[in-house]
Scaffold this active site. Structure first.
Site, mmCIF file in Angstrom:
data_model
loop_
_atom_site.group_PDB
_atom_site.id
_atom_site.type_symbol
_atom_site.label_atom_id
_atom_site.label_comp_id
_atom_site.label_asym_id
_atom_site.label_seq_id
_atom_site.Cartn_x
_atom_site.Cartn_y
_atom_site.Cartn_z
ATOM 1 N N CYS A 207 34.638 46.591 30.000
ATOM 2 C CA CYS A 207 35.101 46.486 31.383
ATOM 3 C C CYS A 207 34.439 47.552 32.261
ATOM 4 O O CYS A 207 33.942 48.574 31.787
ATOM 5 C CB CYS A 207 36.628 46.549 31.455
ATOM 6 S SG CYS A 207 37.334 48.183 31.677
ATOM 7 N N CYS B 54 35.775 51.122 31.980
ATOM 8 C CA CYS B 54 35.340 51.777 30.735
ATOM 9 C C CYS B 54 33.894 52.249 30.879
ATOM 10 O O CYS B 54 33.530 53.331 30.397
ATOM 11 C CB CYS B 54 35.481 50.833 29.546
ATOM 12 S SG CYS B 54 37.185 50.677 28.943
ATOM 13 N N ASP C 259 37.364 54.332 45.512
ATOM 14 C CA ASP C 259 37.163 52.887 45.414
ATOM 15 C C ASP C 259 35.872 52.517 46.141
ATOM 16 O O ASP C 259 35.569 53.043 47.214
ATOM 17 C CB ASP C 259 38.366 52.148 46.037
ATOM 18 C CG ASP C 259 38.388 50.677 45.664
ATOM 19 O OD1 ASP C 259 39.309 50.263 44.932
ATOM 20 O OD2 ASP C 259 37.474 49.925 46.102
ATOM 21 N N HIS D 161 41.320 52.425 27.314
ATOM 22 C CA HIS D 161 41.441 51.076 27.886
ATOM 23 C C HIS D 161 42.837 50.515 27.648
ATOM 24 O O HIS D 161 43.190 50.163 26.520
ATOM 25 C CB HIS D 161 40.389 50.126 27.316
ATOM 26 C CG HIS D 161 40.453 48.768 27.964
ATOM 27 N ND1 HIS D 161 39.800 48.483 29.136
ATOM 28 C CD2 HIS D 161 41.146 47.649 27.636
ATOM 29 C CE1 HIS D 161 40.072 47.240 29.492
ATOM 30 N NE2 HIS D 161 40.890 46.708 28.598
ATOM 31 N N GLY E 8 47.444 40.132 41.669
ATOM 32 C CA GLY E 8 46.115 40.286 42.272
ATOM 33 C C GLY E 8 45.220 41.254 41.514
ATOM 34 O O GLY E 8 44.258 41.780 42.078
ATOM 35 N N HIS F 170 44.955 50.715 36.588
ATOM 36 C CA HIS F 170 44.538 51.635 37.652
ATOM 37 C C HIS F 170 45.586 51.658 38.742
ATOM 38 O O HIS F 170 46.209 50.639 39.036
ATOM 39 C CB HIS F 170 43.174 51.254 38.221
ATOM 40 C CG HIS F 170 43.063 49.830 38.694
ATOM 41 N ND1 HIS F 170 42.921 48.770 37.829
ATOM 42 C CD2 HIS F 170 43.076 49.299 39.932
ATOM 43 C CE1 HIS F 170 42.842 47.652 38.514
ATOM 44 N NE2 HIS F 170 42.950 47.934 39.797
HETATM 45 P P1 AMP Z 1 42.440 45.355 41.483
HETATM 46 O O1 AMP Z 1 42.305 44.155 42.377
HETATM 47 O O2 AMP Z 1 43.781 46.014 41.609
HETATM 48 O O3 AMP Z 1 42.043 45.051 40.059
HETATM 49 O O4 AMP Z 1 41.442 46.430 42.074
HETATM 50 C C1 AMP Z 1 40.155 46.649 41.611
HETATM 51 C C2 AMP Z 1 39.517 47.659 42.555
HETATM 52 O O5 AMP Z 1 38.373 48.175 41.939
HETATM 53 C C3 AMP Z 1 39.094 47.066 43.904
HETATM 54 O O6 AMP Z 1 39.727 47.780 44.965
HETATM 55 C C4 AMP Z 1 37.576 47.270 43.907
HETATM 56 O O7 AMP Z 1 37.060 47.594 45.183
HETATM 57 C C5 AMP Z 1 37.405 48.423 42.928
HETATM 58 N N1 AMP Z 1 36.121 48.502 42.254
HETATM 59 C C6 AMP Z 1 35.460 47.513 41.594
HETATM 60 N N2 AMP Z 1 34.330 47.985 41.044
HETATM 61 C C7 AMP Z 1 34.289 49.302 41.346
HETATM 62 C C8 AMP Z 1 33.346 50.354 41.060
HETATM 63 N N3 AMP Z 1 32.228 50.134 40.340
HETATM 64 N N4 AMP Z 1 33.593 51.598 41.548
HETATM 65 C C9 AMP Z 1 34.708 51.825 42.270
HETATM 66 N N5 AMP Z 1 35.634 50.888 42.564
HETATM 67 C C10 AMP Z 1 35.418 49.644 42.116
#
Ligand code: AMP
Length: 119
Positions: free
Chosen positions: A2, A5, A28, A44, A88, A95
């Site tokens: 993922c 990770c 983010d 994880h 969502g 996280h």
């Molecule tokens: P969720 O919808 O709660 O799973 O949120 C996933 C979050 O991860 C979203 O706000 C994305 O903008 C963020 N995200 C995805 N890839 C990355 C990354 N490589 N670095 C930082 N944030 C990320």
């Protein structure tokens, strides 16, 4: 493996805020507020529903430390964890979103009729 990770292993870049042996906080990539930090365990774990209580107990002071570092402990912040499909959740690695730096509105709604049917 993922995305988070890969960030933990240094295989993908991240803008780190705070780190210890067990947890990592980073910005983010697509901020939804002036300050938008993601806080993760390095281990994880799929989501909050499968998070062991003792890990959450250690994660709490780490999250509070992130808030202090960014001075959000003074102004306030919102802490969100999206759990599973209806929550969502897009990245299946536990996280917490820490959102702050502005007075936030409340955009997180289910379909209005669904949200109101149990009132
Ligand atoms: P969720 O919808 O709660 O799973 O949120 C996933 C979050 O991860 C979203 O706000 C994305 O903008 C963020 N995200 C995805 N890839 C990355 C990354 N490589 N670095 C930082 N944030 C990320």
């Amino acid at each position: 493996m993922c995305v988070f990770c890969q960030i933990v292993r240094g295989e993908l870049p991240s803008n780190k805020v705070l780190e210890n042996d067990e947890f990592l906080a980073f910005h983010d990539i697509s901020p939804k507020a002036p300050i938008h930090i993601l806080i993760i365990p390095k281990q994880h774990i799929e989501n909050f529903q499968s998070c062991p209580a003792d890990l959450m107990g250690r994660m709490t002071p780490f999250i509070q430390e992130v808030a202090k570092l960014l001075e959000l402990d003074q102004t306030g912040y919102r802490l969100i964890t999206n759990n599973g499909k209806d929550g969502g959740q897009e990245i299946m690695h536990l996280h917490f979103h820490m959102l702050g730096g502005a007075k936030l509105t409340w955009p997180y709604q289910a379909i209005k009729e669904e949200a109101q049917k149990n009132i």
